[in-house]
Design an enzyme around this catalytic site. Structure first.
Site, PDB file in Angstrom:
ATOM      1  N   TRP A  27      24.265  83.594  42.342  1.00 16.55           N
ATOM      2  CA  TRP A  27      24.310  84.338  41.076  1.00 16.55           C
ATOM      3  C   TRP A  27      25.255  85.547  41.165  1.00 16.55           C
ATOM      4  CZ3 TRP A  27      19.719  87.887  39.306  1.00 16.55           C
ATOM      5  CH2 TRP A  27      19.940  88.313  37.992  1.00 16.55           C
ATOM      6  N   ARG A  28      25.237  86.185  42.360  1.00 17.70           N
ATOM      7  CA  ARG A  28      26.061  87.406  42.524  1.00 17.70           C
ATOM      8  C   ARG A  28      27.339  87.087  43.295  1.00 17.70           C
ATOM      9  NH1 ARG A  28      21.999  91.548  41.486  1.00 17.70           N
ATOM     10  NH2 ARG A  28      19.955  90.612  41.633  1.00 17.70           N
ATOM     11  N   TYR A  58      26.300  80.986  36.071  1.00 21.50           N
ATOM     12  CA  TYR A  58      26.550  82.140  36.936  1.00 21.50           C
ATOM     13  C   TYR A  58      28.039  82.518  36.890  1.00 21.50           C
ATOM     14  CZ  TYR A  58      21.885  81.429  38.947  1.00 21.50           C
ATOM     15  OH  TYR A  58      20.529  81.287  39.126  1.00 21.50           O
ATOM     16  N   SER A 161      13.464  74.708  36.424  1.00 21.09           N
ATOM     17  CA  SER A 161      13.380  76.142  36.690  1.00 21.09           C
ATOM     18  C   SER A 161      12.825  76.844  35.457  1.00 21.09           C
ATOM     19  CB  SER A 161      14.766  76.697  37.028  1.00 21.09           C
ATOM     20  OG  SER A 161      14.687  78.079  37.277  1.00 21.09           O
ATOM     21  N   ASN A 162      11.946  77.789  35.702  1.00 21.38           N
ATOM     22  CA  ASN A 162      11.342  78.580  34.624  1.00 21.38           C
ATOM     23  C   ASN A 162      10.532  77.706  33.662  1.00 21.38           C
ATOM     24  OD1 ASN A 162      12.656  81.121  35.445  1.00 21.38           O
ATOM     25  ND2 ASN A 162      14.523  80.055  34.855  1.00 21.38           N
ATOM     26  N   GLN A 183      11.731  76.075  40.132  1.00 18.39           N
ATOM     27  CA  GLN A 183      12.293  77.361  40.556  1.00 18.39           C
ATOM     28  C   GLN A 183      11.749  78.478  39.665  1.00 18.39           C
ATOM     29  OE1 GLN A 183      16.640  79.456  40.965  1.00 18.39           O
ATOM     30  NE2 GLN A 183      16.574  77.335  41.604  1.00 18.39           N
ATOM     31  N   GLY A 265      19.639  86.759  47.383  1.00 18.60           N
ATOM     32  CA  GLY A 265      20.906  86.907  46.665  1.00 18.60           C
ATOM     33  C   GLY A 265      21.856  87.904  47.282  1.00 18.60           C
ATOM     34  N   GLN A 267      24.812  89.688  49.274  1.00 18.44           N
ATOM     35  CA  GLN A 267      26.199  89.323  49.599  1.00 18.44           C
ATOM     36  C   GLN A 267      26.630  90.033  50.872  1.00 18.44           C
ATOM     37  OE1 GLN A 267      28.174  87.225  47.150  1.00 18.44           O
ATOM     38  NE2 GLN A 267      25.988  86.882  46.933  1.00 18.44           N
TER      39      GLN A 267
END
Ligand SMILES: NC(=O)c1ccc[n+]([C@@H]2O[C@H](COP(=O)([O-])OP(=O)(O)OC[C@H]3O[C@@H](n4cnc5c(N)ncnc54)[C@H](OP(=O)(O)O)[C@@H]3O)[C@@H](O)[C@H]2O)c1
Length: 301
Positions: A27-28, A58, A161-162, A183, A265, A267
């Site tokens: 995502w990042r 993303y 997901s969700n 997820q 997430g 980096q």
């Protein structure tokens, strides 16, 4: 010594794929160079992190250049270091269209998945997930998309997901191909999945929960919006176990008997190494209940 609840075992994704208890999210995956991204993925693999989770959407935030940007970034990494792809259980998601906002019709999901594969320069993915439930699409449409993608060899397994537990059950009843994961958001700061049946359904149906934002998107570190007593318990366990607060927060996620995978997430290579200490620490039943009580701000009966 009391029982250690942290499960550091490999997780089974469907019948054939094994993944580590910690996964890396994309995502990042914005703003850094392709070489840095390749280094992060290689380091993750060396640390036993082999599930990489992406999504077509993303790249729209975190300074990204738009829809598809994080899949494209990963595609460039696979071109830069051709040894990486085959070591990864690759997951991505589709079904969110900003402005719509959801479409899980068979036609849309099939085309979305084809485009994701193109962006990532891959022939197939191990896991394709519906990113958020489309409330106005019958699960048969999703099941049709899954069967088509599976039969063409583009996707090995599927996830959601969700989704609520009822939505997942409806799809489980209609799908003809393996639905192996869900997820949800799950962390010491977001306990809904523990209480709304999401993790219990995983145990019932043999699905693997992939916990998103296990550090509450970094708020476990900054403390923003979290009860000070939660930070205090995490820090107490961290000091005792000689690891970072982040490692304790991830260990909490790995302590639930549904055997969740924590999708982190970061980096930052140093943060990634710190987090993997989660699998070698001792977290007791008393620790996890103290974390739950501190998170919810009330004593359990
Ligand atoms: N299905 C969904 O709807 C959904 C929604 C959200 C996320 N996700 C998935 O979950 C993945 C992870 O989400 P997330 O990025 O919110 O996860 P997270 O691991 O909870 O948070 C990561 C953030 O925490 C920061 N952080 C600060 N101090 C840190 C430390 N000591 N150690 C580690 N991180 C630290 C990281 O910054 P640094 O880079 O500086 O470490 C990063 O910005 C996503 O990439 C995506 O795959 C899915």
């Amino acid at each position: 010594m009391s029982e250690n609840l942290v499960s550091s075992a490999q997780r089974q994704l469907g019948a054939t794929v094994e993944v580590g208890p910690i996964a890396l999210g994309c995502w990042r995956f914005t703003g850094t160079s392709d070489a840095d991204n390749a280094r992060l993925i290689a380091e993750a693999l060396d640390l036993g992190i082999n599930l990489v989770d992406n999504a077509d959407v993303y790249g729209l935030d975190w300074g990204g250049s738009g829809f598809g940007a994080c899949e494209e970034a990963l595609g460039r990494v696979f071109k830069l270091d051709t040894s990486l792809r085959d070591r990864i259980a690759l997951a991505t998601k589709g079904g969110i269209i900003p402005g719509v906002p959801y479409n899980s019709s068979a036609k849309y999901l099939v085309e979305a998945c084809e485009k994701s594969l193109q962006r990532m320069n891959v022939e197939h993915v191990e896991l394709y997930q519906v990113h958020r439930p489309d409330l106005f699409t019958h699960p048969d449409e999703v099941a049709t998309a899954f069967s088509s993608l599976h039969d063409r060899g583009l996707v090995l397994m599927f996830g959601v997901s969700n989704y609520t537990t009822a939505q997942t059950r409806a799809l489980l009843a209609r799908a003809h191909v393996p639905l192996v994961s869900t997820q949800p958001e799950f962390s010491c700061a977001e306990l809904t999945a523990i209480r709304d049946g999401t993790l219990d359904l995983c145990i019932e149906a043999g699905m693997t929960p992939l916990a998103w934002s296990p550090l509450a998107g970094g708020r476990v570190i900054s403390g923003e919006g979290l009860r000070p007593e939660l930070i205090a318990v995490l820090d107490e366990v961290a000091e005792r176990e000689k690891v970072s607060r982040a490692a304790v927060a991830v260990a909490f996620v790995l302590s639930h008997p549904a055997d969740a995978v924590a999708i982190v997430g970061t980096q930052d290579l140093r943060h990634l190494a710190e987090i993997t200490m989660a699998t070698s620490i001792h977290v007791t039943r008393t620790d996890v209940y103290r974390i739950v009580e501190a998170s919810e701000g009330k004593k359990l009966p």
